[in-house]
Design an enzyme around this catalytic site. Sequence first.
Site, mmCIF file in Angstrom:
data_model
loop_
_atom_site.group_PDB
_atom_site.id
_atom_site.type_symbol
_atom_site.label_atom_id
_atom_site.label_comp_id
_atom_site.label_asym_id
_atom_site.label_seq_id
_atom_site.Cartn_x
_atom_site.Cartn_y
_atom_site.Cartn_z
ATOM 1 N N HIS A 192 -7.304 3.081 3.546
ATOM 2 C CA HIS A 192 -7.113 3.813 4.804
ATOM 3 C C HIS A 192 -8.451 4.043 5.525
ATOM 4 C CE1 HIS A 192 -3.127 4.737 3.182
ATOM 5 N NE2 HIS A 192 -2.793 5.279 4.339
ATOM 6 N N CYS A 243 -10.963 3.346 -0.397
ATOM 7 C CA CYS A 243 -9.535 3.555 -0.115
ATOM 8 C C CYS A 243 -9.258 2.758 1.144
ATOM 9 C CB CYS A 243 -9.258 5.041 0.131
ATOM 10 S SG CYS A 243 -7.643 5.380 0.884
ATOM 11 N N ASP A 286 0.865 -1.193 0.000
ATOM 12 C CA ASP A 286 0.000 0.000 0.000
ATOM 13 C C ASP A 286 0.898 1.237 0.000
ATOM 14 O OD1 ASP A 286 -2.352 1.649 0.258
ATOM 15 O OD2 ASP A 286 -1.971 1.816 2.399
ATOM 16 N N TYR A 318 -0.594 8.661 -2.422
ATOM 17 C CA TYR A 318 -0.604 8.347 -3.850
ATOM 18 C C TYR A 318 -1.800 9.026 -4.539
ATOM 19 C CZ TYR A 318 2.872 4.490 -3.843
ATOM 20 O OH TYR A 318 4.015 3.733 -3.774
ATOM 21 N N GLY A 319 -2.874 9.171 -3.795
ATOM 22 C CA GLY A 319 -4.158 9.567 -4.396
ATOM 23 C C GLY A 319 -4.193 10.953 -5.012
ATOM 24 N N CYS A 369 -4.217 -1.296 -2.158
ATOM 25 C CA CYS A 369 -4.372 0.143 -2.360
ATOM 26 C C CYS A 369 -5.203 0.315 -3.629
ATOM 27 C CB CYS A 369 -2.985 0.770 -2.531
ATOM 28 S SG CYS A 369 -2.995 2.514 -2.991
ATOM 29 N N ASN A 370 -6.374 0.915 -3.488
ATOM 30 C CA ASN A 370 -7.263 1.075 -4.649
ATOM 31 C C ASN A 370 -6.608 1.953 -5.712
ATOM 32 O OD1 ASN A 370 -10.289 0.162 -3.682
ATOM 33 N ND2 ASN A 370 -9.025 0.870 -1.998
ATOM 34 N N THR A 371 -5.854 2.959 -5.253
ATOM 35 C CA THR A 371 -5.225 3.906 -6.170
ATOM 36 C C THR A 371 -4.148 3.197 -6.997
ATOM 37 O OG1 THR A 371 -5.577 5.554 -4.437
ATOM 38 C CG2 THR A 371 -4.151 6.187 -6.255
#
Length: 258
Positions: free
Chosen positions: A184, A182, A7, A39-40, A71-73
């Site tokens: 987090h 996300c 992540d 990152y987003g 991590c979706n991003t």
Amino acid sequence: MPIAVFDSGVGGISVLKNLVEVMPHEDFIYYGDSANAPYGTKTLEQVRALTLEHARQLLEEQHAKGLVVACNTATSAAVRILREKYPDIPIVGIEPAVKPAMLFMKNPTVLVMATPMTIREEKLKKLMDRYKSLGKIIPLPCPGLMNFVERGDLYGDDVRQYLEELLYSYSHDEIDAVVLGCTHYPFVRRMIQDVLGDKVRVFDGGNGTAREMKRRLKEKNLLTESMEAGTVDFQNSLTGEQHEAKIQLCKQLFNKEI
Ligand code: DGL
């Protein structure tokens, strides 16, 4: 051989918890790139380059037998390329749990909270297109929300105020469900629930991702035969004292109920 979980920071620990639940005998490496987080709010090219480099390190130097992009991003930026580059290694990327949220009731109104990059990218747009006939989907970029979690600030007045402002126009609306897009955000799930009210159902993709990884490892006969409890090795790109503090936070978050 361990399973690597990656992540941009500490968020993927919410997925790691699901992974350990589903595969308690496996060993894991958890790698957080906190030195480069968030990152987003970066460009697609930046996130892609960082993700490819860390994946290379985990798979080629640390010889992980599989990789979870928690991590979706990073998933929207790089998972397709990673699968092409490492066709024989199980690689699973998390994506927002839009499907279960759209299916849990008839004609729901669903808020999808994610980083600005995830909201902008093709991957989520395609996912939303697939389910939009089943109800209403509202994408909501949440720049800055991950920073509270990255600092370990899960219950403070500042995070509450951030969420109250962000969600103000929705809290009185007919929102039926929220997707935490996300990794987090599950760490501030209670606060989100508090602000939106108890009736709102909250979904995240951690459990589905963990089960998918187990399925992929089993298919390739890569699950461990050990019956001992597995281990978790926390690693982070920060250095010196910051590194120490981040690893402590990782351990705290890993042991926290969410
Ligand atoms: N945890 C990451 C995700 O799931 C993003 C946080 C960041 O902006 O780095 O999208």
